[in-house]
Each structure stands twice: as C-alpha cells, then as structure tokens.
Design a protein around this motif. Structure first.
Motif, PDB file in Angstrom:
ATOM      1  N   UNK A 129       3.249 -30.436  36.579  1.00  0.00           N
ATOM      2  CA  UNK A 129       3.726 -30.577  35.200  1.00  0.00           C
ATOM      3  C   UNK A 129       5.214 -30.892  35.165  1.00  0.00           C
ATOM      4  N   UNK A 130       5.598 -31.651  34.141  1.00  0.00           N
ATOM      5  CA  UNK A 130       6.987 -32.076  34.054  1.00  0.00           C
ATOM      6  C   UNK A 130       7.887 -31.091  33.354  1.00  0.00           C
ATOM      7  N   UNK A 131       7.355 -29.923  32.987  1.00  0.00           N
ATOM      8  CA  UNK A 131       8.198 -28.922  32.333  1.00  0.00           C
ATOM      9  C   UNK A 131       7.838 -27.538  32.872  1.00  0.00           C
ATOM     10  N   UNK A 132       8.656 -26.547  32.655  1.00  0.00           N
ATOM     11  CA  UNK A 132       8.431 -25.228  33.258  1.00  0.00           C
ATOM     12  C   UNK A 132       7.116 -24.585  32.816  1.00  0.00           C
ATOM     13  N   UNK A 133       6.725 -23.591  33.567  1.00  0.00           N
ATOM     14  CA  UNK A 133       5.521 -22.820  33.262  1.00  0.00           C
ATOM     15  C   UNK A 133       5.560 -22.285  31.828  1.00  0.00           C
ATOM     16  N   UNK A 134       4.397 -22.297  31.187  1.00  0.00           N
ATOM     17  CA  UNK A 134       4.314 -21.779  29.831  1.00  0.00           C
ATOM     18  C   UNK A 134       2.972 -21.098  29.664  1.00  0.00           C
ATOM     19  N   UNK A 135       2.815 -20.367  28.596  1.00  0.00           N
ATOM     20  CA  UNK A 135       1.542 -19.712  28.362  1.00  0.00           C
ATOM     21  C   UNK A 135       0.485 -20.748  27.996  1.00  0.00           C
ATOM     22  N   UNK A 136      -0.767 -20.413  28.261  1.00  0.00           N
ATOM     23  CA  UNK A 136      -1.864 -21.322  27.971  1.00  0.00           C
ATOM     24  C   UNK A 136      -2.005 -21.513  26.468  1.00  0.00           C
ATOM     25  N   UNK A 137      -2.146 -22.743  26.009  1.00  0.00           N
ATOM     26  CA  UNK A 137      -2.253 -22.975  24.570  1.00  0.00           C
ATOM     27  C   UNK A 137      -3.641 -22.634  24.041  1.00  0.00           C
ATOM     28  N   UNK A 138      -3.719 -22.413  22.744  1.00  0.00           N
ATOM     29  CA  UNK A 138      -4.987 -22.142  22.095  1.00  0.00           C
ATOM     30  C   UNK A 138      -5.474 -20.740  22.389  1.00  0.00           C
ATOM     31  N   UNK A 139      -6.730 -20.486  22.133  1.00  0.00           N
ATOM     32  CA  UNK A 139      -7.304 -19.171  22.393  1.00  0.00           C
ATOM     33  C   UNK A 139      -7.307 -18.308  21.156  1.00  0.00           C
ATOM     34  N   UNK A 140      -8.245 -17.369  21.100  1.00  0.00           N
ATOM     35  CA  UNK A 140      -8.324 -16.444  19.970  1.00  0.00           C
ATOM     36  C   UNK A 140      -7.052 -15.600  19.910  1.00  0.00           C
ATOM     37  N   UNK A 141      -6.558 -15.383  18.730  1.00  0.00           N
ATOM     38  CA  UNK A 141      -5.276 -14.689  18.581  1.00  0.00           C
ATOM     39  C   UNK A 141      -5.335 -13.232  19.010  1.00  0.00           C
ATOM     40  N   UNK A 142      -6.530 -12.631  18.961  1.00  0.00           N
ATOM     41  CA  UNK A 142      -6.650 -11.223  19.334  1.00  0.00           C
ATOM     42  C   UNK A 142      -7.005 -11.026  20.805  1.00  0.00           C
ATOM     43  N   UNK A 143      -6.993 -12.104  21.591  1.00  0.00           N
ATOM     44  CA  UNK A 143      -7.258 -11.994  23.016  1.00  0.00           C
ATOM     45  C   UNK A 143      -8.717 -12.056  23.401  1.00  0.00           C
ATOM     46  N   UNK A 144      -9.602 -12.182  22.410  1.00  0.00           N
ATOM     47  CA  UNK A 144     -11.031 -12.278  22.724  1.00  0.00           C
ATOM     48  C   UNK A 144     -11.338 -13.596  23.435  1.00  0.00           C
ATOM     49  N   UNK A 145     -12.455 -13.643  24.205  1.00  0.00           N
ATOM     50  CA  UNK A 145     -12.919 -14.931  24.708  1.00  0.00           C
ATOM     51  C   UNK A 145     -13.298 -15.845  23.557  1.00  0.00           C
ATOM     52  N   UNK A 146     -13.293 -17.142  23.803  1.00  0.00           N
ATOM     53  CA  UNK A 146     -13.650 -18.088  22.754  1.00  0.00           C
ATOM     54  C   UNK A 146     -15.088 -17.851  22.293  1.00  0.00           C
ATOM     55  N   UNK A 147     -15.975 -17.581  23.250  1.00  0.00           N
ATOM     56  CA  UNK A 147     -17.367 -17.228  22.936  1.00  0.00           C
ATOM     57  C   UNK A 147     -17.657 -15.885  23.592  1.00  0.00           C
ATOM     58  N   UNK A 148     -17.984 -14.902  22.802  1.00  0.00           N
ATOM     59  CA  UNK A 148     -18.321 -13.596  23.371  1.00  0.00           C
ATOM     60  C   UNK A 148     -19.747 -13.636  23.907  1.00  0.00           C
ATOM     61  N   UNK A 149     -19.913 -13.217  25.159  1.00  0.00           N
ATOM     62  CA  UNK A 149     -21.217 -13.241  25.810  1.00  0.00           C
ATOM     63  C   UNK A 149     -21.746 -11.818  25.827  1.00  0.00           C
ATOM     64  N   UNK A 150     -22.700 -11.546  24.970  1.00  0.00           N
ATOM     65  CA  UNK A 150     -23.223 -10.184  24.829  1.00  0.00           C
ATOM     66  C   UNK A 150     -24.039  -9.812  26.065  1.00  0.00           C
ATOM     67  N   UNK A 151     -23.919  -8.569  26.517  1.00  0.00           N
ATOM     68  CA  UNK A 151     -24.753  -8.131  27.639  1.00  0.00           C
ATOM     69  C   UNK A 151     -26.218  -8.114  27.246  1.00  0.00           C
ATOM     70  N   UNK A 152     -27.068  -8.249  28.263  1.00  0.00           N
ATOM     71  CA  UNK A 152     -28.493  -8.198  27.989  1.00  0.00           C
ATOM     72  C   UNK A 152     -28.869  -6.830  27.429  1.00  0.00           C
TER      73      UNK A 152
END
Length: 559
Positions: free
Chosen positions: A176-199
């Motif tokens: 990358x041509x610029x310094x390390x940064x946090x990953x863009x996007x994502x749920x604001x509360x830290x959840x996965x984009x799709x919650x995978x419920x246990x069986x």
C-alpha cells in the motif's frame, strides 16, 4: 480505497467471527494478504519458511482449538505445497481457510513467472472454492467482501467442518502507498457482517428405539477431535456394553472400558464366542486391524453408526442404521445381561496381566506408549505419529479417568507434517504438548522444527530411534530381503543429537523406564527425548506379547 482495503476488511471480518490464529509464508504476490493478517491486532500471525510446514502447523492449531485458522501463500507451486495438509484437514474434518495469492487474469497462460492453474486446485478436498476476482473498491464491495468472509467461515465450520479455498488475483502495487490503517467498513458495534448462529441443540435420542431389549452389544469409539464423546463411557456402563475405545476418542475410561480389545480379538475362540448382537459406533473406525475385521465379519449384528456430520464411515458395508445425532445426546438401551460385560472384563484383566508380565520394565516401544499415556499430566496433549506410535498407543494404553488429550493426523493417515501439526497444537494449547514420533517421520518433517525456534514454541518431542519404519516389519513386504531395508524400512542414519542442536532443542536420552516416567510427569519444553530401540527386538517382543495374551485369553474361555 484499493485492493488493500478489501483484503483488510476480509481479514477483519474473520477476526470478528472468532479467528485468533493465522499462518504466513514468504512471497511477493501474497504481500497484501500477509500484511493484512500480520498487522491485525486481534490475530496471532505465525510466520513459516515453507508452505507445507505452515499448512500442517495451521492444521494442528485448528485441530486443538476447534476454530478455523487461515493460511496464506504466494502464487505458483507454493499453493501446491498446501495440498497434503488440505487433504488431511478434509478427511479429519478440521476447519482451515486457505488463501492463495494468484496472478490476475491477464498474466495467466502467457508465460508470466510463478504462475500455475490455481482454479479449484484442491478439487473435492475443500468444502467450498471461490475465485475472489478483481473487485473495484467501493462501499458495496466492502459489504460484499465482509459477507464473503462470513460465507467462508460458515462453510469451514458447517455440519462437516473442513478446509475452504479462496483464490485471490492480485495486481501491483502489492504494497500500500500509505501507512497502516484500520480496516474500512464493518458493523459499528463490532459484530460480524453476518452472524452465524450455532446449530440448535438436539433432543435426547433413546437407543431403545433401535435396539432389542437385553441385546448383547458393544460400543466402539473412534477418533474424535471435536470432543463429542465425553458421555460415551457413562452410556456404555449404563447399557452394560463393553466399550472398545481408541485412545484418539478420548473415551478410554470408565468401568466398561476394555483396553486390550485388540489382543482379545486376536484369539479366535474369544472373538467367535463374543460376537455381538448389536454394535454402536461413534467417531471414526479405530486403527486396530483385528477390531475392524471382527466388525466386518459381524454380519448378524445390528450395526448402528452415530455420526452428526454428513460423512460415511462404513468401508465394510455392514451398517444397518445411520443415526444423524450428536453422540452426547444418546440414551442407553435396556441393559445387557450382567455376564456379558463381566466376561469381557475378566478376559481384559487376564490380557493386561499377560502384557504386564511380558513388557516388564524394559524401555521398549510398547512401554514407551504405555508410560506416556499413564504419566503425562492430565492437562497435557499427546500428539502421536500416524504409523507405529498410534498403534502402540491403541494396543497398550490403559484406561485412565484423567487421561491427556490424544491427537493424531489420522484423517488420511500420512506421516507428513507430524512435527508441524504438533507445533500448531502447542501454539494454542496453553499446556504441555508432547509429540511421539518415529525416526523416519521425524526426518520427513524435520525442517518444521525451525518454527519451534523462530516462534518460541515449547514442544516436547519423544523420538523412537529404531533404525527405520518399524510398521513395515509387521507386513509381508518385510520378507523381500533384497529390497526391504533400502527401499521400504529406509533407515535414516541421522545423528539426532546434532539435529536437536541444529534447531536449538535440548537433547536427553533416558536409558530406563523410570527416567522416562520422570520426564513424562513434567515434560521439558523445547527438548528432544531420544529413545534408542531395536526393530528386530521390537518385532520379537510384539510376537511374545500376542502369544502370551492369546494363551491368557484362551485360558479365560476355558475357566
């Protein structure tokens, strides 16, 4: 935004889903993948020199933790070096997320260096393959790539866990041509984009619906890396069924456990007189050849396979019923007649007494496996090579209520990657890990020991130095004297003390069983414990043991 943002978002999503460990190996085309994995603050990135070691290390870490581990490599034959571990992960049902960097489409098939056909490289060995493509970085593609990570996770951890493969075509610039940064996007509360419920938990399943009242049954427990067998000893005791449990099952304990089943079933009269009316099988088939043959010959028995994952563990085609159920939900059938389990236990006691007499206090391979199983701390893990060591453990390990966890690469049963996988286990175990391995398997994977030093992993290695592959001494090929030693037994001639020094390991060579017990009680980290044995003497000792147990079991039949 650029491709680095998309990859960072993908990796961040894996961390949100619960991934804690990943493995990298050097390369140029994989630079974006390596940077995203190594720089994520919630991932432990384990660096490896070669891809084969990296993949088996990840296999061990995923096997021990039960969580998917990501492996990333550059393009070309680097990806092909993942193949043995991917196959083992597939057959052993271990979740891996395989990330292979690739040349973009315009550089394929035109003579560009380090380029091979990586599309569906692993064939049916993966649960899912996806060619990621070259996406334009937009808000929509960020959502898409995060959902892609969730889909990969769901495929790797589904009803039949295993590896998934995502192929990433990557273009310059790879840094990358610029310094390390946090990953863009994502749920604001830290959840996965799709919650995978246990069986959902399954309801209790009564075996009375499938087994006639008072049937003389046995329970066979095979390899179980997922920890689904903790209730099996109590189930066997409640049913009055002998429990024939491979040490890899984690179920060789309790009052119904019959440790010497391999020895008992070598005695034809006992095997015939104790033909079961019903067999309940959980996990994979045990290693024991006499047990497999006995089950295959039990055509009159009702054989019930209990398997939650959609696999098919019936090579002899003798199954009557396949129950898609969690073994932990099983409820006992009506109890078998009291003399049924009692007769197995009496024969087992006689066989164990005969084994004790023949083995004595000799520092032999059977006693080595027996001692490690008995003396290792309960919180330890014993990683066993999938050749003679796993057989010695099945033949001679006695029941123990607080036994250490036992793992092995018994999906495809190869010896490759044994040390790397054990190192992977040790990287996540948080307790002593001991690898039991023969000299040929050690030589086959010796380069993986570089990870022990580079990553400061406290593995203890118990090496059986017997001058070649002892497992073949028990087979017909050993009679072909003109080619056997050079081409089959393949003694290595290595100086293992020098090998230990090369890779920064301490080296000890105990000469008595008492010294080995002391080492096993407190396994010294980063140490190679070399046990010198003789293959010919070992073959003769096994013959004496089986002869003595046959006589003892036959006597119990006449009593």
């Amino acid at each position: 935004m650029d491709q680095h943002d998309l990859i960072a978002a993908f990796v961040d999503e894996l961390a949100r889903l619960g991934m804690t460990d990943c493995c990298t190996s050097p390369g140029s085309r994989s630079t974006p993948l390596t940077l995203a994995l190594a720089r994520h603050d919630r991932l432990r990135a384990h660096s490896h020199i070669d891809e084969r070691s990296s993949a088996f290390f990840a296999l061990g870490a995923a096997k021990a933790s039960g969580r998917p581990v990501a492996i990333a490599c550059t393009s070309g034959t680097a990806a092909a070096n993942f193949m043995p571990a991917v196959i083992e992960a597939s057959q052993a049902r271990v979740p891996l997320i395989v990330l292979t960097a690739d040349r973009p489409p315009e550089l394929r098939g035109v003579g560009a260096g380090q380029t091979i056909d990586q599309i569906k490289l692993y064939g049916d060995a993966v649960r899912w393959f996806f060619e990621v493509g070259s996406q334009e970085p937009t808000e929509a593609s960020l959502a898409w790539v995060r959902a892609l990570a969730c889909r990969a996770w769901a495929a790797a951890t589904g009803p039949q866990p295993g590896p998934v493969h995502l192929n990433w075509p990557l273009r310059d610039p790879l840094v990358p041509g610029r310094p390390k940064r946090t990953a863009p996007g994502g749920r604001s509360d830290g959840r996965p984009w799709v919650e995978i419920a246990p069986r959902a938990a399954r309801a209790p399943l009564s075996l009375r619906e499938h087994i006639e009242a008072g049937a003389r049954g046995v329970i066979v427990a095979g390899r179980d890396d997922a920890g689904l067998s903790p209730e099996i000893p109590a189930l066997a005791a409640a049913a009055g069924y002998p429990l024939l449990a491979d040490p890899l099952s984690g179920a060789r304990r309790g009052p119904a456990a019959i440790a010497a089943y391999d020895a008992l079933l070598r005695e034809p009269t006992f095997a015939g007189d104790h033909a079961p009316e019903v067999v309940v099988r959980v996990g994979d088939l045990p290693t024991s050849k006499p047990l497999r043959e006995w089950l295959a010959a039990a055509s009159a028995a009702r054989q019930i396979l209990v398997e939650e994952a959609p696999s098919w563990q019936d090579p002899a085609c003798v199954a009557d019923v396949l129950l898609r159920a969690d073994p932990r939900t099983l409820q006992a059938p009506e109890r078998a007649p009291s003399d049924w389990l009692a007769s197995w236990r009496a024969a087992d006691e006689r066989a164990q007494a005969a084994i004790d007499r023949e083995l004595g206090e000799e520092l032999s391979e059977p006693n080595l496996a027996r001692t490690l199983a008995a003396a290792l701390p309960a919180k330890a893990t014993l990683f066993v090579a999938a050749s003679m060591p796993v057989r010695e453990l099945e033949w001679f390990a006695e029941p123990r209520e607080d036994s250490p966890r036992v793992l092995s690469n018994r999906g495809a049963n190869g010896i490759d990657g044994t040390l790397a996988a054990a190192l992977g286990v040790a990287s996540v175990a948080g307790a002593p890990v001991v690898a039991l391995i023969g000299d040929v398997a050690f030589a086959h994977d010796m380069s993986s020991l570089l990870s022990a030093a580079r990553l400061d992993i406290p593995l203890t290695i118990v090496l059986i130095d017997n001058g070649g592959s002892a497992v073949f001494d028990h087979l017909a090929i050993s009679g072909e004297h003109d080619v056997y030693e050079q081409h089959i037994a393949t003694p290595t001639g290595l100086d293992f003390a020098a090998a230990a020094a090369l890779y920064g390991l301490d080296h000890v060579a105990p000469s008595t069983l008492a010294q080995l017990r002391e080492l096993a009680a407190e396994p010294p980290p980063r140490t190679l414990i070399q046990i010198q044995t003789d293959r010919a003497e070992g073959l003769a000792l096994h013959a004496r043991v089986w002869s003595a147990t046959r006589l003892a079991v036959a006597a119990s039949q006449r009593a």
